[in-house]
Design a protein around this motif. Structure first.
Motif, PDB file in Angstrom:
ATOM      1  N   TYR A 127       0.973  -2.037  -0.227  1.00 11.41           N
ATOM      2  CA  TYR A 127       0.359   0.095  -0.139  1.00 11.41           C
ATOM      3  C   TYR A 127       1.084   1.098   0.045  1.00 11.41           C
ATOM      4  N   VAL A 173       2.532   3.564   1.644  1.00 17.25           N
ATOM      5  CA  VAL A 173       2.543   4.633   3.392  1.00 17.25           C
ATOM      6  C   VAL A 173       3.900   4.398   2.729  1.00 17.25           C
ATOM      7  N   PHE A 212      -6.573  -3.132   5.753  1.00 11.73           N
ATOM      8  CA  PHE A 212      -6.718  -1.989   4.377  1.00 11.73           C
ATOM      9  C   PHE A 212      -7.980  -2.402   3.410  1.00 11.73           C
ATOM     10  N   GLU A 259     -10.515  -0.348   1.669  1.00 11.31           N
ATOM     11  CA  GLU A 259     -10.826  -0.236   1.013  1.00 11.31           C
ATOM     12  C   GLU A 259     -12.525  -0.459   0.068  1.00 11.31           C
ATOM     13  N   THR A 291      -6.079   5.925   4.222  1.00  8.07           N
ATOM     14  CA  THR A 291      -5.324   4.737   4.187  1.00  8.07           C
ATOM     15  C   THR A 291      -6.485   3.672   5.205  1.00  8.07           C
TER      16      THR A 291
END
Length: 490
Positions: A261, A263, A353, A357, A376
């Motif tokens: 992801y 980050v 995560f 999403e 996130t």
């Protein structure tokens, strides 16, 4: 007691959650079913009877979050894991972590908790200094200790008028720490589109008395990550500290990065980062009451120390603000970390995560709603077309518990493991669509919403407040505290 954010609160009912007592008010829950202890009983009750009462209450209250509709709060939500932690806690609950000569296990647990957290925050990237840490009682405790360290460092250098610079979105615990420690707080606005602060805006607030900057990874209001690399460059340029508040994201963002992801680096890999807070009692899945504060340089940590060598009770030395602490919390935190390991945290992060999403995709599909920034694992959504608090009002009876945001009005959802259960995203979508229709109707009619922007979701019946009502807010908080610690009329 919860911390109340009282800057702009809509009028809401005076209750703090589901009323399990069956009474009309939750000011005195369970008073209709269980004895009210107005004085210490002359004769104690049997253990089995007391435990049965506690089991009934706990079972009922667990139903409020087990369905996965509560934002944040229960980060793990796994009763088997809680039972495991409870057993670990119970073996050391009676231990005072101060008594290392009697209970050397505390040194092992605390040392390894700090070492494992340093490993997670890339302590190996630190060169030229020796990193270290503290285990504190929570995010506010870690922030308080960090501000104390910077203040003491400033005092030692002759700076008696220190100030701290933070983005508006950084946790209000920094405001509280500065208030308690006599440090001037300078608050910098964030970009309304990105929800992020810029290094240029922070630079404008710095002067010769600035002791440190603050950046969040991620911030509580929107779950977005400040540009830590840019802030680190600024901190190095000005010769000041940079605290990264990873209380919320510290134990989930690193695994999101490992999973691919987006980050950005926010830890000790970033030159200029001098302290990091990360809450083990959030996505570290430990019991409530622990957080870790890390220092790039142990010399900065020394600002925590207190000593009094002339006391009649003996030479007193304390390495942090807290005195006595239950060894059970250290044992349970250590047990959680070594049991889950990187693989366990990574698996849970993958679920969180992907669920976040999916939930954000649901929100983006609603033409009346918009996601704040580019979040996130937790997110907030607002509306330019309707009163977003009507959405929260309609979903509350269905079990949803969101946190209200303000400036602009928004709804916050911190995705935790309970939301990763099958069916939760689908329920969110169905209930949200219904709530939007309800909100359109109520907004068009000019009807005021009941819920509002209250940190932690704690209602308070406070309408339209601003910061310039200190006396009134204190009266309200007095009444809330008195109500929550009162007994029912005889």
């Amino acid at each position: 007691m919860p911390e109340y954010a009282c800057a702009r609160l809509a009028s809401v009912p005076n209750e703090s959650g589901p009323n399990h007592s069956g009474t009309a008010s939750s000011d005195h829950p369970y008073a209709d079913r269980f004895p009210v202890n107005r004085r210490l009983p002359e004769q104690g009750r049997p253990r089995a009877e007391v435990l049965a009462e506690l089991e009934q209450i706990a079972t009922e209250e667990d139903r409020a979050w087990e369905g996965g509709k509560v934002s944040g709060t229960m980060y793990c939500g796994d009763h088997d894991h809680y039972a495991y932690l409870t057993e670990a806690f119970g073996r050391f609950a009676h231990v005072n972590a101060l008594q290392r000569d009697i209970c050397p296990s505390m040194t092992r647990f605390e040392g390894e908790i700090i070492a494992m957290t340093l490993d997670l925050m890339h302590g190996e990237a630190v060169t030229g200094t020796e990193p270290g840490g503290l285990v504190t009682t929570g995010g506010s405790g870690s922030i308080l200790h960090a501000v104390l360290a910077y203040r003491e460092q400033a005092y030692a250098a002759g700076n008696r008028s220190p100030n701290l610079v933070k983005p508006e979105t950084a946790h209000v615990a920094f405001d509280k720490a500065c208030h308690l420690l006599g440090v001037e707080l300078r608050v910098v606005p964030v970009d309304p589109a990105t929800t992020l602060v810029t290094a240029a805006a922070m630079a404008d607030a710095i002067d010769e008395h600035t002791i440190a900057l603050v950046g969040s990874a991620g911030n509580y209001p929107y779950g977005t990550i400040d540009p830590i690399a840019s802030l680190g460059e600024l901190a190095l340029e000005r010769g000041i500290g940079l605290h990264v508040d990873g209380c919320l994201g510290g134990f989930v963002l690193p695994f999101g990065e490992e999973l691919g992801y987006d980050v950005p680096e926010f830890d000790f890999r970033v030159p200029g980062v001098t302290t990091i807070s990360a809450d083990t009692h959030k996505y570290g899945y430990a019991l409530k009451g622990t957080s870790v504060l890390l220092f790039r340089d142990q010399a900065l940590r020394a600002g925590q120390y207190f000593h009094q060598v002339s006391w009649s009770g003996g030479k007193y030395m304390s390495p942090s603000i807290e005195g006595s602490r239950s060894g059970g919390l250290l044992a349970a935190t250590w047990a959680s970390m070594v049991h889950l390991g990187r693989d366990g945290y990574r698996r849970y992060a993958a679920d969180i995560f992907s669920t976040a999403e999916a939930m954000m995709k649901v929100v983006r599909a609603q033409e009346d709603l918009r996601i704040m920034g580019s979040p996130t694992f937790c997110f907030s959504f607002a509306s330019d077309e309707l009163d977003i608090y009507h959405v929260a009002d309609h979903m509350r009876p269905k079990g949803w518990r969101f946190n209200g945001q303000q400036y602009p009005d928004a709804i916050h959802m911190a995705v935790t493991r309970p939301q990763t259960q099958p069916g939760v995203v689908e329920a969110f979508e169905a209930d949200l669509v219904e709530a939007i229709a309800y909100a359109r109707e109520r907004s068009a009619a000019g009807v005021a919403a009941e819920s509002g922007a209250i940190y932690g979701g704690v209602p308070g019946g406070l309408a339209g407040l601003t910061d310039d009502v200190t006396d009134f807010i204190e009266q309200i908080m007095d009444s809330m505290l008195d109500a929550q610690m009162s007994l029912p009329p005889q």
